[in-house]
Design a protein around this motif. Structure first.
Motif, PDB file in Angstrom:
ATOM      1  N   THR A  90      28.782  23.853 -23.619  1.00  0.00           N
ATOM      2  CA  THR A  90      27.859  23.164 -22.497  1.00  0.00           C
ATOM      3  C   THR A  90      26.447  22.086 -22.899  1.00  0.00           C
ATOM      4  OG1 THR A  90      29.263  24.624 -20.697  1.00  0.00           O
ATOM      5  CG2 THR A  90      27.191  23.273 -20.530  1.00  0.00           C
ATOM      6  N   PRO A  91      26.585  20.820 -22.451  1.00  0.00           N
ATOM      7  CA  PRO A  91      25.229  20.398 -23.014  1.00  0.00           C
ATOM      8  C   PRO A  91      24.782  21.285 -22.498  1.00  0.00           C
ATOM      9  CG  PRO A  91      27.117  19.126 -22.485  1.00  0.00           C
ATOM     10  CD  PRO A  91      27.610  20.127 -22.263  1.00  0.00           C
ATOM     11  N   ALA A  92      22.887  21.149 -22.751  1.00  0.00           N
ATOM     12  CA  ALA A  92      21.604  21.499 -22.615  1.00  0.00           C
ATOM     13  C   ALA A  92      22.082  21.008 -21.539  1.00  0.00           C
ATOM     14  CB  ALA A  92      20.574  21.829 -23.383  1.00  0.00           C
ATOM     15  N   ILE A  93      21.313  19.643 -21.465  1.00  0.00           N
ATOM     16  CA  ILE A  93      20.928  18.927 -20.179  1.00  0.00           C
ATOM     17  C   ILE A  93      21.832  19.800 -18.760  1.00  0.00           C
ATOM     18  CG2 ILE A  93      22.415  17.084 -20.299  1.00  0.00           C
ATOM     19  CD1 ILE A  93      20.408  15.791 -19.001  1.00  0.00           C
ATOM     20  N   VAL A 127      27.467  29.881 -18.333  1.00  0.00           N
ATOM     21  CA  VAL A 127      27.328  28.921 -18.630  1.00  0.00           C
ATOM     22  C   VAL A 127      29.019  29.127 -20.380  1.00  0.00           C
ATOM     23  CG1 VAL A 127      26.232  27.325 -20.498  1.00  0.00           C
ATOM     24  CG2 VAL A 127      24.226  29.120 -19.040  1.00  0.00           C
ATOM     25  N   GLN A 167      31.108  27.647 -23.135  1.00  0.00           N
ATOM     26  CA  GLN A 167      30.922  27.601 -24.584  1.00  0.00           C
ATOM     27  C   GLN A 167      31.257  25.972 -24.869  1.00  0.00           C
ATOM     28  OE1 GLN A 167      33.268  29.765 -27.436  1.00  0.00           O
ATOM     29  NE2 GLN A 167      31.958  29.068 -28.899  1.00  0.00           N
ATOM     30  N   MET A 194      23.579  22.787 -18.300  1.00  0.00           N
ATOM     31  CA  MET A 194      23.492  23.906 -18.346  1.00  0.00           C
ATOM     32  C   MET A 194      22.729  24.645 -17.120  1.00  0.00           C
ATOM     33  SD  MET A 194      22.637  25.868 -21.840  1.00  0.00           S
ATOM     34  CE  MET A 194      23.488  25.923 -23.120  1.00  0.00           C
ATOM     35  N   PRO A 195      21.477  23.785 -17.012  1.00  0.00           N
ATOM     36  CA  PRO A 195      21.493  24.254 -15.159  1.00  0.00           C
ATOM     37  C   PRO A 195      22.177  24.106 -13.935  1.00  0.00           C
ATOM     38  CG  PRO A 195      20.003  23.429 -15.898  1.00  0.00           C
ATOM     39  CD  PRO A 195      20.920  23.271 -16.760  1.00  0.00           C
TER      40      PRO A 195
END
Length: 225
Positions: A134-137, A130, A132, A139-140
């Motif tokens: 990166t938005p949470a949405i 991941v 640095q 991340m996958p």
């Protein structure tokens, strides 16, 4: 036409029921004289300066305290460059144009980096999945993308080297096959001149591709050390 075109890349040519093509990767032991290593000649000093420059550059790229680790990649660079140059000689098998040769170099190297990194620096390896910021949405999706990019690294290393070696050799062969159809004036002025230029280009490509292979391997190792 196609059989003659690809015959220089055929690894299944047998002499006395033995496949002698792959022996070309060990010809350096017989071709390089012992005086090259024993007496500090100009060739020896030139090669020593090249190795010293590569050692400094690889050490900076790896950014590690493991002394002597850069010599692994210097040896890799030297071995690939030797095989690339050897393939430019007529009637000598081009081993570096085969995936079986390039994958043999790339896959164990990458696999050893991955095993070492996941065993000794597990959190560091997870952090690389991941980037640095990166938005949470996302991340996958970034984990999937980074995982795929890590898995295809040995394949890209192998394909890059093999494809560049094949491309130049095929171009030289195609131009050489046009020789019988040309008159003597065009043969001297056009074909021979273009073949010399392409041969010089292939010599440069042989050095560049071995350098790229070694540098990328160094960068991959710097992520796990």
């Amino acid at each position: 036409m196609m059989t003659n075109l690809f015959s220089s890349f055929d690894p299944m040519i047998y002499y006395f029921n033995m496949s002698l093509n792959w022996i070309s990767i060990t010809l350096g032991m017989m071709l390089i004289p012992s005086l090259y290593w024993l007496i500090p000649s100009r060739s020896y000093k030139l090669w020593s300066n090249i190795l010293f420059i590569l050692h400094k550059e690889f050490s900076i790229l790896m950014n590690s305290n493991h002394k002597g680790s850069s010599f692994i990649f210097i040896s890799l660079f030297s071995y690939i460059m030797y095989n690339n140059f050897l393939g430019l000689f007529p009637y000598i098998f081009t081993s570096s144009s085969h995936m079986s040769f390039t994958l043999t170099l790339a896959l164990p190297l990458w696999l050893s980096f991955m095993i070492y990194g996941w065993i000794n620096h597990t959190q560091h390896m997870f952090a690389h999945l991941v980037p640095q910021g990166t938005p949470a949405i996302l991340m996958p999706f970034m984990v999937c993308i980074e995982t795929i990019s890590n898995l295809i690294r040995p394949l890209t290393l192998a394909v890059r080297l093999a494809a560049n070696m094949i491309a130049g050799h095929l171009l030289l062969t195609l131009l050489g096959n046009t020789g019988p159809t040309l008159n003597s004036l065009l043969l001297i002025q056009l074909l021979i001149f273009s073949q010399i230029l392409l041969l010089i280009l292939e010599m440069a490509v042989s050095i560049i591709q071995s350098y790229v292979f070694a540098v990328l391997s160094t960068l991959y190792s710097s992520e796990v050390i």
